[in-house]
Design a protein around this motif. Sequence first.
Motif, PDB file in Angstrom:
ATOM      1  N   SER A 181       5.773   3.495   1.862  1.00 38.18           N
ATOM      2  CA  SER A 181       5.001   2.262   1.816  1.00 38.18           C
ATOM      3  C   SER A 181       5.477   1.249   2.851  1.00 38.18           C
ATOM      4  O   SER A 181       6.618   1.313   3.322  1.00 38.18           O
ATOM      5  N   PRO A 182       4.634   0.270   3.195  1.00 34.94           N
ATOM      6  CA  PRO A 182       5.083  -0.866   4.011  1.00 34.94           C
ATOM      7  C   PRO A 182       6.142  -1.728   3.328  1.00 34.94           C
ATOM      8  O   PRO A 182       6.717  -2.604   3.989  1.00 34.94           O
ATOM      9  N   ASP A 183       6.402  -1.514   2.031  1.00 35.68           N
ATOM     10  CA  ASP A 183       7.491  -2.256   1.386  1.00 35.68           C
ATOM     11  C   ASP A 183       8.854  -1.659   1.716  1.00 35.68           C
ATOM     12  O   ASP A 183       9.868  -2.033   1.116  1.00 35.68           O
ATOM     13  N   PHE A 184       8.882  -0.715   2.687  1.00 33.17           N
ATOM     14  CA  PHE A 184      10.078  -0.049   3.214  1.00 33.17           C
ATOM     15  C   PHE A 184      10.648   1.023   2.280  1.00 33.17           C
ATOM     16  O   PHE A 184      11.628   1.671   2.613  1.00 33.17           O
ATOM     17  N   SER A 185      10.064   1.191   1.108  1.00 36.87           N
ATOM     18  CA  SER A 185      10.664   2.098   0.130  1.00 36.87           C
ATOM     19  C   SER A 185      10.047   3.487   0.190  1.00 36.87           C
ATOM     20  O   SER A 185       8.910   3.676   0.627  1.00 36.87           O
ATOM     21  N   ILE A 186      10.841   4.472  -0.250  1.00 37.41           N
ATOM     22  CA  ILE A 186      10.374   5.816  -0.528  1.00 37.41           C
ATOM     23  C   ILE A 186      10.681   6.093  -1.998  1.00 37.41           C
ATOM     24  O   ILE A 186      11.789   5.858  -2.466  1.00 37.41           O
ATOM     25  N   LEU A 187       9.668   6.581  -2.711  1.00 38.51           N
ATOM     26  CA  LEU A 187       9.782   6.789  -4.156  1.00 38.51           C
ATOM     27  C   LEU A 187       9.512   8.245  -4.491  1.00 38.51           C
ATOM     28  O   LEU A 187       8.599   8.862  -3.939  1.00 38.51           O
ATOM     29  N   ALA A 188      10.311   8.794  -5.403  1.00 41.93           N
ATOM     30  CA  ALA A 188      10.047  10.123  -5.952  1.00 41.93           C
ATOM     31  C   ALA A 188       9.590   9.959  -7.395  1.00 41.93           C
ATOM     32  O   ALA A 188      10.267   9.317  -8.206  1.00 41.93           O
ATOM     33  N   THR A 189       8.414  10.525  -7.713  1.00 40.29           N
ATOM     34  CA  THR A 189       7.802  10.381  -9.035  1.00 40.29           C
ATOM     35  C   THR A 189       7.634  11.739  -9.691  1.00 40.29           C
ATOM     36  O   THR A 189       7.161  12.688  -9.049  1.00 40.29           O
ATOM     37  N   ASP A 190       7.995  11.839 -10.965  1.00 42.91           N
ATOM     38  CA  ASP A 190       7.801  13.059 -11.748  1.00 42.91           C
ATOM     39  C   ASP A 190       6.316  13.211 -12.082  1.00 42.91           C
ATOM     40  O   ASP A 190       5.708  12.301 -12.644  1.00 42.91           O
ATOM     41  N   ILE A 191       5.734  14.361 -11.738  1.00 35.85           N
ATOM     42  CA  ILE A 191       4.281  14.494 -11.933  1.00 35.85           C
ATOM     43  C   ILE A 191       3.917  14.765 -13.389  1.00 35.85           C
ATOM     44  O   ILE A 191       2.758  14.575 -13.781  1.00 35.85           O
ATOM     45  N   GLU A 192       4.857  15.212 -14.201  1.00 41.35           N
ATOM     46  CA  GLU A 192       4.563  15.456 -15.613  1.00 41.35           C
ATOM     47  C   GLU A 192       4.495  14.162 -16.406  1.00 41.35           C
ATOM     48  O   GLU A 192       3.610  13.980 -17.250  1.00 41.35           O
ATOM     49  N   THR A 193       5.427  13.262 -16.136  1.00 38.71           N
ATOM     50  CA  THR A 193       5.531  12.038 -16.932  1.00 38.71           C
ATOM     51  C   THR A 193       5.077  10.789 -16.185  1.00 38.71           C
ATOM     52  O   THR A 193       4.799   9.761 -16.814  1.00 38.71           O
ATOM     53  N   GLY A 194       5.026  10.867 -14.858  1.00 39.62           N
ATOM     54  CA  GLY A 194       4.717   9.687 -14.076  1.00 39.62           C
ATOM     55  C   GLY A 194       5.885   8.735 -13.943  1.00 39.62           C
ATOM     56  O   GLY A 194       5.741   7.642 -13.381  1.00 39.62           O
ATOM     57  N   SER A 231       0.812  -1.216   0.000  1.00 39.52           N
ATOM     58  CA  SER A 231       0.000   0.000   0.000  1.00 39.52           C
ATOM     59  C   SER A 231       0.846   1.267   0.000  1.00 39.52           C
ATOM     60  O   SER A 231       1.971   1.286   0.499  1.00 39.52           O
ATOM     61  N   CYS A 232       0.281   2.317  -0.575  1.00 42.71           N
ATOM     62  CA  CYS A 232       0.907   3.640  -0.580  1.00 42.71           C
ATOM     63  C   CYS A 232       0.309   4.425   0.586  1.00 42.71           C
ATOM     64  O   CYS A 232      -0.761   4.998   0.477  1.00 42.71           O
ATOM     65  N   ARG A 233       1.011   4.409   1.713  1.00 43.56           N
ATOM     66  CA  ARG A 233       0.455   4.966   2.945  1.00 43.56           C
ATOM     67  C   ARG A 233       0.675   6.471   3.086  1.00 43.56           C
ATOM     68  O   ARG A 233      -0.079   7.136   3.793  1.00 43.56           O
ATOM     69  N   ALA A 234       1.733   6.996   2.493  1.00 43.79           N
ATOM     70  CA  ALA A 234       2.102   8.390   2.750  1.00 43.79           C
ATOM     71  C   ALA A 234       2.563   9.053   1.470  1.00 43.79           C
ATOM     72  O   ALA A 234       3.211   8.412   0.630  1.00 43.79           O
ATOM     73  N   LEU A 235       2.251  10.351   1.325  1.00 40.80           N
ATOM     74  CA  LEU A 235       2.742  11.076   0.146  1.00 40.80           C
ATOM     75  C   LEU A 235       2.774  12.570   0.415  1.00 40.80           C
ATOM     76  O   LEU A 235       2.007  13.091   1.207  1.00 40.80           O
ATOM     77  N   ARG A 236       3.693  13.250  -0.292  1.00 42.10           N
ATOM     78  CA  ARG A 236       3.790  14.701  -0.272  1.00 42.10           C
ATOM     79  C   ARG A 236       4.384  15.200  -1.589  1.00 42.10           C
ATOM     80  O   ARG A 236       5.275  14.570  -2.157  1.00 42.10           O
ATOM     81  N   PHE A 237       3.873  16.348  -2.053  1.00 46.94           N
ATOM     82  CA  PHE A 237       4.513  17.064  -3.153  1.00 46.94           C
ATOM     83  C   PHE A 237       5.820  17.666  -2.648  1.00 46.94           C
ATOM     84  O   PHE A 237       5.872  18.209  -1.537  1.00 46.94           O
ATOM     85  N   VAL A 238       6.867  17.589  -3.458  1.00 49.91           N
ATOM     86  CA  VAL A 238       8.163  18.178  -3.117  1.00 49.91           C
ATOM     87  C   VAL A 238       8.701  18.924  -4.332  1.00 49.91           C
ATOM     88  O   VAL A 238       8.106  18.888  -5.418  1.00 49.91           O
ATOM     89  N   SER A 239       9.837  19.590  -4.142  1.00 56.76           N
ATOM     90  CA  SER A 239      10.518  20.306  -5.227  1.00 56.76           C
ATOM     91  C   SER A 239       9.575  21.249  -5.958  1.00 56.76           C
ATOM     92  O   SER A 239       9.460  21.218  -7.186  1.00 56.76           O
ATOM     93  N   GLU A 240       8.868  22.089  -5.170  1.00 54.58           N
ATOM     94  CA  GLU A 240       7.917  23.071  -5.691  1.00 54.58           C
ATOM     95  C   GLU A 240       6.809  22.433  -6.520  1.00 54.58           C
ATOM     96  O   GLU A 240       6.277  23.051  -7.444  1.00 54.58           O
ATOM     97  N   GLY A 241       6.485  21.199  -6.193  1.00 55.09           N
ATOM     98  CA  GLY A 241       5.394  20.510  -6.871  1.00 55.09           C
ATOM     99  C   GLY A 241       5.792  19.747  -8.116  1.00 55.09           C
ATOM    100  O   GLY A 241       4.927  19.170  -8.784  1.00 55.09           O
TER     101      GLY A 241
END
Length: 348
Positions: free
Chosen positions: A70-83, A53-63
């Motif tokens: 996640s409970p999979d222990f990972s933290i992921l950064a995703t580009d909002i323009e391209t995904g 599951s994706c338990r937590a999220l925040r916009f960063v780097s001015e959005g």
Amino acid sequence: MEIDLGKLPFDLDFHPSNNLVAAGVITGHLLLYRFNADSRPQRLLEVSAHTESCRALRFVSEGRAIVTGSPDFSILATDIETGSEIVRLENSHGAAVNRIINLTESTIASGDDEGCIKVWDTRQRSCCNTFNSHEEYISDMTFASDSMKLLGTSGDGTLSVCNLRSNKVQTRSEFSEDELLSVVIMKNGRKVICGTQAGTLLLYSWGFFKDCSDRFVDLSPNSVDALLKLDEDRVITGSENGIISLVGILPNRIIQPIAEHSEYPVERLAFSHDRKFLGSISHDQTLKLWDLEDLLQGSVQNRSATADSDSDGMEVDDGIQKSSKGTKTKNASKGTNFSNSENFFADL
């Protein structure tokens, strides 16, 4: 305005300058929507961000990016323009990541299911602080920027104060009978408000964190899962019974219920960038966008200054008081931290 997410949501956040809202759901997906008052919300992205599951999220780097945990222990950064994936830290914590908040323009904090809080510096591209603050899951965090103190609440029933300058847990409250689920700072930094499993709001005076100075019980017996500060005197609460209420602090009173999301618990609350909309998520698998002005119309507003009458007399204690463990509601097995945590934000 209502968005059918199709899956149970855990967290939401609004873009800092545009009409975009993101949600993390139980399948591990990150969902991004564009919304306007006069049209139906439009889904822009659906990213398979995590294996759990994706338990937590925040916009960063001015959005420009969204960070998820996640409970999979990972933290992921995703580009909002391209995904597309910018960078993934496979073992950011030794347990499930349960909460992420923004601290400054270049730092965020993450909390896990075993009571560990980490601070990540996006500019220096490293984990700069680690606090083993609690014995159970981190339920919520908030930040006092003027004093560089990070406050955390936990399922172990305590409130912690972490000093980012000294990299130490400065103090920890005495054990509460209930799990602490949410936290905000109010009254111009003089009061800390915590929501509990039993529905009581605990009020702490700044600098006197060992024991609360006041209790407000009118929201009981429904747990207060979410708190959102409206101004220095009023807070919006999200409760187990699905009711969203406007509550005055000192004097303590329920000003009025302002919305009913559903019959299920309200998981999270957040404001849009212009504070025109209040966002709420619940177990009914929907994200609702409420017109904040409409919600507040007719509410009783008593904005006169009220002098605090605290007599707890407790001193700030730099020691950490241990408490007996409570019942953890979110379980995760331990993982192993790898050295690539130092380079997590290298591409942001």
